[in-house]
Scaffold this motif. Structure first.
Motif, short mmCIF file in Angstrom:
data_model
loop_
_atom_site.label_atom_id
_atom_site.label_comp_id
_atom_site.label_asym_id
_atom_site.label_seq_id
_atom_site.Cartn_x
_atom_site.Cartn_y
_atom_site.Cartn_z
N LEU A 120 0.83 -1.21 0.00
CA LEU A 120 0.00 0.00 0.00
C LEU A 120 0.87 1.26 0.00
O LEU A 120 0.57 2.24 -0.71
CB LEU A 120 -0.92 -0.02 1.23
CG LEU A 120 -1.96 1.08 1.29
CD1 LEU A 120 -2.96 0.93 0.14
CD2 LEU A 120 -2.71 1.05 2.62
N CYS A 124 0.57 3.94 -2.91
CA CYS A 124 0.20 5.34 -2.62
C CYS A 124 1.31 6.28 -3.08
O CYS A 124 1.04 7.37 -3.58
CB CYS A 124 -0.06 5.53 -1.13
SG CYS A 124 -1.58 4.77 -0.58
N VAL A 196 -8.33 3.75 2.88
CA VAL A 196 -7.99 3.38 1.50
C VAL A 196 -9.24 3.50 0.62
O VAL A 196 -10.22 2.80 0.83
CB VAL A 196 -7.44 1.95 1.42
CG1 VAL A 196 -6.96 1.64 0.01
CG2 VAL A 196 -6.32 1.76 2.41
N TRP A 198 -10.15 2.67 -2.78
CA TRP A 198 -9.63 1.94 -3.93
C TRP A 198 -10.02 2.58 -5.25
O TRP A 198 -9.25 2.55 -6.22
CB TRP A 198 -10.08 0.48 -3.88
CG TRP A 198 -9.30 -0.29 -2.86
CD1 TRP A 198 -9.72 -0.64 -1.62
CD2 TRP A 198 -7.95 -0.73 -2.98
NE1 TRP A 198 -8.71 -1.29 -0.95
CE2 TRP A 198 -7.62 -1.37 -1.77
CE3 TRP A 198 -6.99 -0.66 -3.99
CZ2 TRP A 198 -6.37 -1.92 -1.54
CZ3 TRP A 198 -5.74 -1.21 -3.76
CH2 TRP A 198 -5.44 -1.83 -2.56
#
Ligand SMILES: [Zn+2]
Ligand SMILES: [Zn+2]
Length: 421
Positions: A120, A124, A196, A198
């Motif tokens: 992640l 990001c 998060v 998505w």
């Protein structure tokens, strides 16, 4: 790439849970989108600032590192003491010839969350720099979301607390810094998961393909040969090779009726639940004599010693949840098979509760792991895991997989080819 008009136009979305095609208008920051038919979250609260989940994921990773730096718990009785680290909980299971349980414990509490967080952070960072699009990034992104139900650090904390209450009357137990770090890590992980988005992340990583012409909203996807990608949530016309035009993920084609698959898993779980209850889940050695204990035996022992709340937690997690999960999923399979669609909303709610609660059954397995690692005072007092721990962990995993394979679209009475799931 940052200027891609991801937020400026309506989007066609296809609900994974009920197959409804809808138009999703651009979301303001923090705004989520629900399916009008089944209320499934088709888009999480909008989070366009990629630095935020990145910072939270990094903090969670740092805290995860600290879990391994200190002692987890220590135990002493009549002058004999023992201190355990976090890894010892898995080590004890492996030492008693349960390497599969040790692997399951490490994967669900630190392994999968650690890998998820590292990936992640990378995604990001790529998204924040506007460098999306290359193959590795896309392959990584589409593999992350399916890991989420298997992360159980919060369940492990409850397992540790139950273990502590179980032995606090028999010995002196001290909480180490590592346990404190673990609790903070689990809380940070939960917060990171909520941050998060998505949908926005995918917009930064891969371009949205042009919507297929003549898609009609307010109808099912199946009636228009539309399927939804399980990797990036993009709806696309089912093509012959079933590859998502955005992320390239091959669309799952089961080749069998998915209801049959769910049934088979439920039968497996039911069979496994028999040895899970007949064999001891752990054996306690106290002053040289060994006493094996089954799941129900453990609950009754807690009731006799007056630990009602803990007896209730174990009873609910180890008996009520797995049995009701098998019964509920079995009933939903029957409803789907025989077309009982009087109240699809209620059936959907039942499915979601079943799916969410299933992982909490793992508490008893974690309790056994912690007690086996912690209570090590030779013939004076020792706890050993029993074969039922393995069977019971298998019940939890198999019922979780059964819930994931259940095709919720079958609860809505739409006609479609079940094979094209
Ligand atoms: Zn829906
Ligand atoms: Zn895709």
């Amino acid at each position: 790439m940052n200027a891609r008009p991801y937020a400026s136009a309506d989007r066609i979305a296809l609900c994974r849970e009920c197959d409804w095609v809808m138009r999703v208008p651009p979301r303001a920051e923090g705004e989520s989108a629900h399916c009008p038919r089944c209320h499934h979250h088709v888009a999480a609260p909008a989070q366009r600032d990629m630095q935020r989940p990145l910072a939270w994921a990094l903090s969670t990773l740092i805290m995860l590192g600290l879990v391994f730096a200190f002692d987890f718990l220590s135990f002493s009785t009549q002058g004999i003491g023992h201190t355990m680290s976090f890894v010892d909980a898995a080590g004890a299971l492996a030492g008693y010839a349960y390497p599969s349980l040790a692997t399951l414990l490490l994967l669900t509490t630190v392994g999968l969350p650690g890998a998820y967080l590292l990936a992640l952070v990378y995604l990001c960072a790529v998204a924040a720099r506007g460098e999306g699009g290359h193959r590795l990034v896309i392959q990584l992104a589409r593999r992350l979301k399916p890991l989420e139900p298997w992360m159980m650090s919060d369940v492990f904390i409850v397992g540790v607390l139950v273990s502590l209450i179980k032995i606090v009357t028999l010995a002196d137990v001290h909480i180490g810094l590592s346990f404190v770090a673990f609790c903070v890590y689990a809380l940070l992980l939960l917060r990171t998961l909520t941050l998060v988005d998505w949908s926005s992340l995918w917009d930064r990583l891969a371009p949205v393909p042009a919507a297929a012409p003549a898609i009609q909203t307010g109808r099912t996807g199946a009636s228009q040969q539309l399927v939804v990608c399980r990797g990036c949530d993009t709806p696309f016309r089912a093509n012959r090779r079933h590859h998502c035009p955005r992320c390239g993920r091959r669309h799952a084609h089961y080749g069998v009726d998915r209801l049959q698959l769910t049934w088979a898993l439920l039968v497996t779980a039911t069979i496994l639940y028999i040895p899970a209850n007949l064999y001891p889940i752990m054996s306690t050695t106290s002053l040289g004599s060994t006493e094996p204990q089954t799941i129900i035996g453990g609950v009754l022992h807690l009731v006799h010693t007056g630990s009602w709340p803990i007896a209730l937690v174990i009873f609910v997690a180890s008996v009520v949840v797995p049995i009701s999960k098998i019964v509920a999923l079995g009933w939903l399979c029957l409803a789907a098979r025989h077309g009982w669609h009087d109240d699809s909303q209620a059936q959907m709610r039942l499915y979601r509760v079943t799916e969410k609660l299933g992982r909490w059954s793992m508490i008893d397995v974690f309790v056994v792991a912690v007690l086996a690692a912690l209570v090590q005072a030779g013939a004076l007092m020792a706890i050993e895991p029993g074969p039922a721990a393995l069977a019971f962990a298998a019940v939890v995993v198999v019922t979780m997989v059964a819930a994931l394979t259940f095709d919720t679209r079958r609860l809505w009475g739409d006609t479609f080819n079940a094979d094209s799931a």
